[in-house]
Design a protein around this motif. Structure first.
Motif, PDB file in Angstrom:
ATOM      1  N   GLU A 640      28.586 -48.191  -6.982  1.00 33.37           N
ATOM      2  CA  GLU A 640      28.507 -47.305  -5.820  1.00 33.37           C
ATOM      3  C   GLU A 640      29.668 -46.312  -5.814  1.00 33.37           C
ATOM      4  N   VAL A 641      30.877 -46.796  -6.161  1.00 31.16           N
ATOM      5  CA  VAL A 641      32.052 -45.921  -6.189  1.00 31.16           C
ATOM      6  C   VAL A 641      31.891 -44.872  -7.277  1.00 31.16           C
ATOM      7  N   ASP A 642      31.455 -45.295  -8.461  1.00 29.81           N
ATOM      8  CA  ASP A 642      31.298 -44.351  -9.571  1.00 29.81           C
ATOM      9  C   ASP A 642      30.227 -43.317  -9.278  1.00 29.81           C
ATOM     10  N   LEU A 643      29.194 -43.738  -8.510  1.00 25.98           N
ATOM     11  CA  LEU A 643      28.148 -42.796  -8.142  1.00 25.98           C
ATOM     12  C   LEU A 643      28.704 -41.707  -7.228  1.00 25.98           C
ATOM     13  N   LYS A 644      29.593 -42.099  -6.324  1.00 28.89           N
ATOM     14  CA  LYS A 644      30.211 -41.108  -5.434  1.00 28.89           C
ATOM     15  C   LYS A 644      31.141 -40.182  -6.205  1.00 28.89           C
ATOM     16  N   LEU A 645      31.810 -40.700  -7.239  1.00 31.90           N
ATOM     17  CA  LEU A 645      32.690 -39.857  -8.049  1.00 31.90           C
ATOM     18  C   LEU A 645      31.900 -38.832  -8.854  1.00 31.90           C
ATOM     19  N   GLU A 651      26.673 -31.226 -13.594  1.00 33.26           N
ATOM     20  CA  GLU A 651      25.289 -31.529 -13.955  1.00 33.26           C
ATOM     21  C   GLU A 651      24.527 -32.252 -12.849  1.00 33.26           C
ATOM     22  N   GLU A 652      25.256 -32.731 -11.823  1.00 38.84           N
ATOM     23  CA  GLU A 652      24.574 -33.406 -10.727  1.00 38.84           C
ATOM     24  C   GLU A 652      23.851 -32.413  -9.816  1.00 38.84           C
ATOM     25  N   GLY A 653      24.180 -31.127  -9.974  1.00 38.58           N
ATOM     26  CA  GLY A 653      23.452 -30.106  -9.239  1.00 38.58           C
ATOM     27  C   GLY A 653      23.954 -29.836  -7.834  1.00 38.58           C
ATOM     28  N   GLY A 654      24.974 -30.539  -7.408  1.00 43.98           N
ATOM     29  CA  GLY A 654      25.501 -30.319  -6.068  1.00 43.98           C
ATOM     30  C   GLY A 654      26.542 -29.222  -6.057  1.00 43.98           C
ATOM     31  N   GLY A 801      36.058 -43.599 -23.012  1.00 46.28           N
ATOM     32  CA  GLY A 801      35.302 -43.421 -24.240  1.00 46.28           C
ATOM     33  C   GLY A 801      34.210 -42.385 -24.163  1.00 46.28           C
ATOM     34  N   GLN A 802      34.133 -41.620 -23.108  1.00 46.98           N
ATOM     35  CA  GLN A 802      33.105 -40.592 -23.003  1.00 46.98           C
ATOM     36  C   GLN A 802      33.705 -39.301 -22.443  1.00 46.98           C
ATOM     37  N   CYS A 803      33.055 -38.195 -22.805  1.00 46.77           N
ATOM     38  CA  CYS A 803      33.515 -36.881 -22.360  1.00 46.77           C
ATOM     39  C   CYS A 803      32.748 -36.495 -21.110  1.00 46.77           C
ATOM     40  N   ILE A 804      33.485 -36.092 -20.081  1.00 50.63           N
ATOM     41  CA  ILE A 804      32.855 -35.689 -18.829  1.00 50.63           C
ATOM     42  C   ILE A 804      33.438 -34.353 -18.390  1.00 50.63           C
ATOM     43  N   THR A 805      32.700 -33.669 -17.523  1.00 50.13           N
ATOM     44  CA  THR A 805      33.153 -32.389 -16.979  1.00 50.13           C
ATOM     45  C   THR A 805      33.254 -32.513 -15.460  1.00 50.13           C
ATOM     46  N   VAL A 806      34.383 -32.083 -14.935  1.00 50.47           N
ATOM     47  CA  VAL A 806      34.639 -32.186 -13.493  1.00 50.47           C
ATOM     48  C   VAL A 806      34.773 -30.791 -12.914  1.00 50.47           C
ATOM     49  N   ARG A 807      34.129 -30.578 -11.757  1.00 54.86           N
ATOM     50  CA  ARG A 807      34.241 -29.290 -11.082  1.00 54.86           C
ATOM     51  C   ARG A 807      35.437 -29.353 -10.127  1.00 54.86           C
ATOM     52  N   ILE A 808      36.306 -28.343 -10.254  1.00 56.27           N
ATOM     53  CA  ILE A 808      37.495 -28.241  -9.401  1.00 56.27           C
ATOM     54  C   ILE A 808      37.436 -26.914  -8.684  1.00 56.27           C
ATOM     55  N   GLY A 809      37.819 -26.901  -7.423  1.00 55.56           N
ATOM     56  CA  GLY A 809      37.754 -25.646  -6.685  1.00 55.56           C
ATOM     57  C   GLY A 809      38.568 -25.693  -5.411  1.00 55.56           C
TER      58      GLY A 809
END
Length: 955
Positions: A640-645, A651-654, A801-809
């Motif tokens: 649940e926590v990871d889903l909120k992160l 890519e989540e579209g939000g 172990g995985q590459c992720i992209t985070v939106r910062i603003g």
């Protein structure tokens, strides 16, 4: 050892009269009579009539020709007389307190048969003492000389003049009050005593029509009681006294001071028993405790040591409160195993919910205002105090809390009457302007409450609440009667008078007095005996009570005329204390050893006497305390926590993004980040009378955006110095600020009036805006690129172990160009600085002075550089305090004091900055790194979540 009342009952049943109903028994109080009836029923061998049993008060009322005057009406009568005889009378509200003292003095004056014309003489020349006061003995005359000699020494003072004025007024008030009451066939208790005594003296009273009169259990007798008892003695009355030979035979023992005189004046026909109970072996314990609460908890422990079956006998155990304020804490501490508890003291009305509700209603009316259209409004705190009161709960409809939430959501500092919808709410929230309206206003409200308390759904509420409301209604009716005769009484005076009257009331408890554990006030113990006695608050100035009592009769004159003085009160308390112990087998004495306020924490003199005479030690109960480490609060990663992160993934579209504030929060305390941004826990809405720091910043930022964009639109984005000077000198700043202030703080209410400290805050905002404008004039022309615009950018990181992209603003206060340089400007209305020692320090949550504002501005620089590739971006801070310093420069500086270097271009620090930012984000998204409390506890001091984290500390 048998209780004194049982011995008396045996005597009465062993010496029967022709008709036992022809026996009259006079006791100190009613409760002793109830216990005597019980003993009589137990020892009577045949069916018959019970004797007539009077308390001394009931006996006086039954034989006096005067009806007992109502205390409130009595004081009003005295005030009317005072206004007649005084040239410049005080208001009723101011007189009320002094009037109560006068009535107490008049009551004592009559009970002790003092001649008022002798007492109230203003003796100017001391030779006047001898002849006019010839009826007094030499000791009395010496006390009178002592007072007046001291009074006439030295120069005249305002205090002496005031005493003379009051002293000359008292005999007139006394005589006229007696005349008025006599004409109505009424009297206060002292008048009733004196009226009977005077009839005895004149032989104008019939002898008692009964075969036998018994007087028992008294101690200190006033002058009237001595005369009345002497008259009863002439008609065959028998006297029985409750005492121990130990303090009777010792002539210096103050406990037997009055009893020795009684035994001589009214000798008993026989001694019920040659009693030496004080010399018997007793289990006496003295407990020293640091708080009142621990006293009541110790009583719980003591009672739990007893057999439950022994608690059913009323003669077994009594808990005596020397300080009656401990009643409610004590009731909360009685063990559940004790099924029956009998309380023999009244509960102060001033401590009841009714009194609190009345107080809230009065405050509501005090702070009520009328608007231009005669619309009334109420202060939000007054409204909330009423809506949150238990009496406002609606049976079957929930509580009034939703209205409180609506007030907070709309930040309603003043709440208009139209806000309330229910009939009961409209009954409460209306204006009351006249005294005659106030009584009806309160009566209507409490009748409604009384109807609610009588409902079936209110079974959980004790009948005591209904009694509170009922007594309030009774006294409202009494005040209404007095108000009818005084229609000109101001509402403020009526209100304060009502408070005074209600504050002195006590609501009696109802119960079965002959069963269960007895909880008693000290003076209720007269003639009652218990095997186990527990006394609380055995402190000096509590037991015995402080001798200080307000009176207009000076101490020396009290001694001269035989009125009670402090020595008499000490002797009375000493007798009752010893009498309570003399038949007890087990005695527990508790006192509070803490020195706080006016309390000294000193144990009572009676405890010192017991320690000296019996060699008793003082028990200081320890508390079982165990030091333990408070476990830290840790939140592990869950699906649940990871889903909120993931909300911050493009890519989540939000549209969610991680803001600089969120990143700063995570660096300082990862648990706070979780609670605020993932769990969604925030501060509860509350009405803010003054705009808070967040609102201050919002208004300033929005005002700067609006003012600068107005100029930029006219000049193709350029802010010239001339335009800025015109803006600085115009009223536009005030106009915009005022509108935005209303929008933010008053939620856009156009009729809201900016008042109080908000006026000052608005002026501070205006000074700050003008200072920003003056600062910009020095660097003009300024090209405005954007104002309060949202910028976003994506950052790729590798974690788990995985590459992720985070939106910062984030929303950047201002981006501009000055002298060909692109600047990112962040306004800081709070405390901040432009310098920081290193980039590493910006990401170190353990650092005490970590510059979060600098990190935020650098992050803004990174966001802006994406929109302006290849162009140097200079991050800067407009800090309110720094703007007023000479040579102000908003550019950030990095390095120690001697090696500070300006960060003219974000590109110079971009590589290291992004590396350290990536490390923070990798940690945030690492499923193996939990959310934990901050290592640096100084950050917890003002945190909204410190209660959740158990990080509340004592500084």
């Amino acid at each position: 050892m048998q209780p004194i009342l049982e011995l008396l009952a045996r005597y009465l049943t062993d010496e029967p009269v022709t008709n036992s109903g022809e026996t009259t028994i006079i006791l100190p109080n009613r409760r002793a009579g109830l216990f005597l009836q019980r003993h009589l029923a137990r020892h009577t061998r045949e069916v018959g009539w019970l004797p007539r049993i009077y308390s001394i008060t009931e006996f006086i009322e039954a034989h006096s020709r005067l009806e007992t005057a109502d205390p409130v009406e009595l004081l009003f009568t005295l005030y009317d007389i005072y206004r007649e005889v005084h040239t410049q009378p005080e208001s009723l509200d101011e007189f009320y307190y002094w009037g109560e003292i006068m009535l107490n003095d008049f009551d004592e004056l009559d009970k002790y048969l003092v001649e008022p014309e002798l007492l109230f003489r203003n003796i100017v020349e001391l030779k006047e003492i001898d002849e006019p006061l010839a009826g007094l003995d030499q000791e009395q005359l010496s006390f009178i000389r002592q007072f007046w000699e001291g009074f006439h020494q030295g120069r005249d003072t305002p205090e002496k003049e005031q005493f003379r004025e009051i002293w000359s007024l008292l005999p007139l008030l006394y005589s006229k009050l007696r005349e008025e009451l006599n004409s109505r066939g009424e009297g206060y208790q002292g008048m009733q005593y004196r009226e009977i005594t005077e009839r005895i003296k004149k032989g104008n009273i019939r002898k008692p029509e009964c075969e036998r009169i018994i007087v028992a259990g008294f101690n200190a007798l006033n002058g009237c009681e001595k005369r009345i008892f002497s008259w009863l003695k002439q008609h065959g009355a028998l006297f029985f006294w409750d005492y121990d030979l130990r303090y009777i035979e010792e002539s210096t023992d103050e406990a037997g001071r009055f009893m020795r005189d009684n035994l001589t004046r009214f000798p008993p026909p026989l001694q019920l028993e040659p009693f030496r109970g004080m010399e018997n072996e007793k289990e006496i314990r003295i407990f020293e405790l640091p708080t009142d609460v621990l006293q009541t908890k110790t009583v719980h422990r003591i009672l739990m040591q007893k057999e439950v079956s022994t608690m059913t006998d009323c003669t077994d155990t009594a808990v005596v409160l020397c300080d009656e304020a401990l009643l409610m804490p004590l009731l909360m501490s009685v063990p559940d195993t004790i099924e029956e508890v009998n309380v023999t003291m009244g509960y102060p009305m001033s401590n009841t919910p009714v009194f609190g509700f009345v107080d809230a209603l009065f405050r509501l009316q005090h702070n009520m205002r009328r608007g231009p259209g005669e619309e009334v409004s109420f202060y939000h705190k007054d409204v909330q105090a009423i809506l949150m009161h238990p009496y406002m709960e609606k049976p079957g409809e929930g509580s009034a809390h939703p209205l409180v939430e609506q007030m907070a959501a709309g930040n309603l500092i003043r709440v208009e009457r139209s806000f309330f919808k229910s009939e009961f709410e409209k009954m409460i929230f209306r204006s009351v302007d006249k005294s005659e309206e106030l009584i009806g206003y309160l009566r209507g409200i409490f009748l409604h409450i009384l109807a609610n308390l009588a409902g079936e759904e209110q079974k959980v509420l004790p009948g005591l609440h209904r009694e509170f409301v009922f007594r309030m209604l009774v006294h409202l009716n009494k005040l209404e009667t007095q108000l009818t005769a005084r229609p000109d009484m101001p509402m403020q005076v009526l209100e304060r008078l009502f408070r005074r009257v209600v504050a002195t009331l006590r609501v009696p408890f109802e119960g079965e007095p002959l069963s269960g554990l007895q909880l008693m006030g000290f003076l209720e113990t007269r003639m009652l005996d218990f095997k186990h006695v527990i006394l609380l608050s055995m402190n000096e100035e509590v037991m015995p009570a402080s001798p200080f009592r307000q009176s207009y009769v000076p101490y020396a004159l009290r001694l001269a005329f035989g009125m009670p003085a402090r020595e008499d009160m000490d002797a009375i308390y000493a007798y009752y204390f010893n009498r309570l112990l003399q038949r007890a087998e087990k005695v527990d004495l508790l006192f509070n050893s803490t020195s706080e306020g006016v309390r000294t924490g000193e144990m009572s003199r009676y405890l010192h006497q017991l320690i000296y005479s019996r060699g008793i030690g003082v028990i200081r109960p320890g508390m079982d305390m165990m030091a333990r480490e408070v476990p830290g609060v840790v939140v592990e990663h869950t699906p649940e926590v990871d889903l909120k992160l993931r909300r911050y993934f493009p890519e989540e579209g939000g549209t969610r993004y991680l803001s600089p504030s969120a990143i700063n929060t995570y660096i300082d305390c990862s648990l706070k980040f979780y609670l605020r941004y993932l769990a969604g826990i925030g501060e509860s809405d509350q009405v803010q009378e003054e705009i808070d720091a967040a609102g201050f910043g919002t208004v300033v930022h929005d005002a700067m955006k609006l003012l600068y964009e107005e100029i930029a639109e006219k000049n193709h984005g350029i802010l010239e110095g001339q335009d800025l000077r015109q803006l600085h000198d115009s009223d536009r700043i005030k106009e915009v600020l005022t509108r935005l202030f209303r929008d933010e703080h008053y939620k856009g209410r156009k009729n809201a009036v900016i008042e109080g400290r908000n006026i000052i805050i608005l002026r501070v905002m205006m000074r700050y805006l003008k200072k920003i404008i003056r600062t910009d004039i020095t660097v003009a022309p300024v090209t405005l690129v954007s104002a309060e615009k949202n910028y976003q950018r994506e950052l790729a990181i590798t974690t788990g172990g995985q590459c992720i992209t985070v939106r910062i603003g984030g929303t950047i206060d201002r981006v501009d160009r000055v002298g060909g340089r692109l600047r990112v400007i962040d306004y800081k209305t709070g405390g901040a600085g432009t310098g920081f020692p290193s980039l590493e320090s910006l990401f170190d949550g353990t650092h005490n002075n970590r510059n979060g504002a600098a990190l935020q501005t650098l992050l803004y620089g990174w966001l802006v550089s994406d929109k302006h590739p290849g162009e140097p971006v200079t991050p800067g801070l407009y800090v309110m305090k720094a703007l007023y310093k000479s040579g102000f420069d908003p550019v950030l500086t990095m390095g120690s004091n001697r090696q500070k270097q300006p960060v003219d271009s974000f590109a110079s620090v971009e590589e290291e900055f992004l590396e350290r930012l990536g490390e923070v984000l990798e940690k945030l998204y690492d499923p193996l790194v939990p959310f934990e409390q901050a290592e640096n506890e100084t950050r917890c001091r003002y945190c909204d979540f410190r209660g959740i984290c158990n990080r509340t500390s004592i500084d």
